[in-house]
Design a protein around this motif. Structure first.
Motif: not given
Length: 327
Positions: A213-217
């Motif tokens: 999720l951090i990567g997509r965010l």
């Protein structure tokens, strides 16, 4: 509402008013912050670190999470907006709550009462995010760990639970979202340096979440928005944890004293776990009455009035003015 009052209440020039409408810190910067900002300004011609490398590492160390679990953004609002943009499903959120939720979520917003059962019932197969502001702004209410664990246990696996913890430091027995995240990767914690750390004007917030999720965010956030001054200030503020806790204790003491005084005057005010008080009910007459006396407070969606904790002198002036308000 008078436009001068309105602009000042939202952060414009305050002129002869004092502002208890924006949940700003009433204190001077924490030790080391001003010097860190001054040093950063000397390098203002150079780009800020787009990955906020040093600050991300410091946050990860303080919270005992991996640096891959940390994403720093230009205030928690920027991080929340990124999460809302990412969501392909509806965004369930409490109401009344942070006024930016429905604005950022747009057509995806699904408001529900500030009640965990009502919020859980609003989640269905179209839901992508469940946002819980804890403690809740503007009501000042909070949820404990066991309450949130019960909600998590009954949610579909594909629903991300966003815990907006902007005011967590002010709460008593408030759930710790990071601890919930350790055992449930559906949890995304959003925090800010604006409130307890007193860096509202420098716009620094962050998310703690699973690396995927951090990567997509990260892909939703524009680079270079967290200034060098903001990063330096946040690093210095983290090192002043003892002083931060002391200032939070002072704000909480003032908050509780204000509530006690207002209860004596006949106002119905729920206990607050944040840096403000909530007066339920239509409040435009009170807002205007106080503004005429140089005190700015915030009406929220015609549901009540939120009053931030200010300096002791400001809080005393507020109570004196409230004594004169016609019942």
């Amino acid at each position: 509402m008078n436009q001068d009052w309105h602009r000042a209440a939202l952060g414009g020039p305050a002129h002869d008013f004092f502002r208890l409408s924006l949940n700003e810190s009433p204190f001077e910067p924490l030790p080391g912050v001003a010097l860190a900002v001054a040093d950063a300004v000397l390098k203002a011609g150079r780009s800020p670190d787009p990955l906020c490398t040093e600050l991300s590492a410091a946050i990860a160390e303080q919270l005992s999470v991996g640096v891959e679990n940390v994403l720093v953004g230009a205030g928690s609002s920027a991080v929340l907006q990124g999460l809302f943009l990412l969501s392909e499903g509806k965004v369930v959120h409490p109401w009344p709550s942070f006024e930016m939720y429905p604005l950022m979520a747009g057509a995806k917003a699904v408001p529900a009462a500030v009640d965990l059962e009502a919020l859980r019932a609003a989640v269905d197969e179209t839901t992508g995010l469940l946002v819980l502001c804890n403690p809740n702004n503007p009501t000042g209410t909070r949820w404990r760990t066991e309450e949130l664990e019960r909600v998590l246990s009954g949610l579909p696996d594909d629903v991300t639970v966003v815990l907006d913890e902007a005011y967590r430091e002010f709460g008593d027995e408030c759930a710790d979202g990071v601890e919930l995240f350790r055992t449930d990767p559906r949890v995304c914690v959003v925090r800010t340096f604006s409130k307890a750390y007193g860096l509202f004007g420098l716009r620094v917030g962050y998310a703690i979440a699973a690396p995927e999720l951090i990567g997509r965010l990260r892909m939703t956030l524009l680079p270079f928005l967290v200034s060098s001054a903001g990063q330096a200030a946040a690093l210095a503020a983290l090192k002043a944890e003892v002083e931060m806790r002391r200032s939070v204790a002072q704000i909480c003491a003032e908050r509780d004293a204000m509530r006690a005084s207002l209860l004596e005057l006949g106002w119905e005010i729920p206990r607050s776990h944040a840096s403000f008080l909530w007066l339920p009910g239509e409040g435009e007459p009170l807002v205007a009455f106080l503004a005429e006396r140089g005190i700015l407070v915030r009406e929220v969606a015609s549901l009540g009035v939120r009053i931030s904790v200010g300096t002791p002198e400001q809080n005393k002036s507020l109570i004196e003015a409230m004594r004169e308000f016609p019942a």
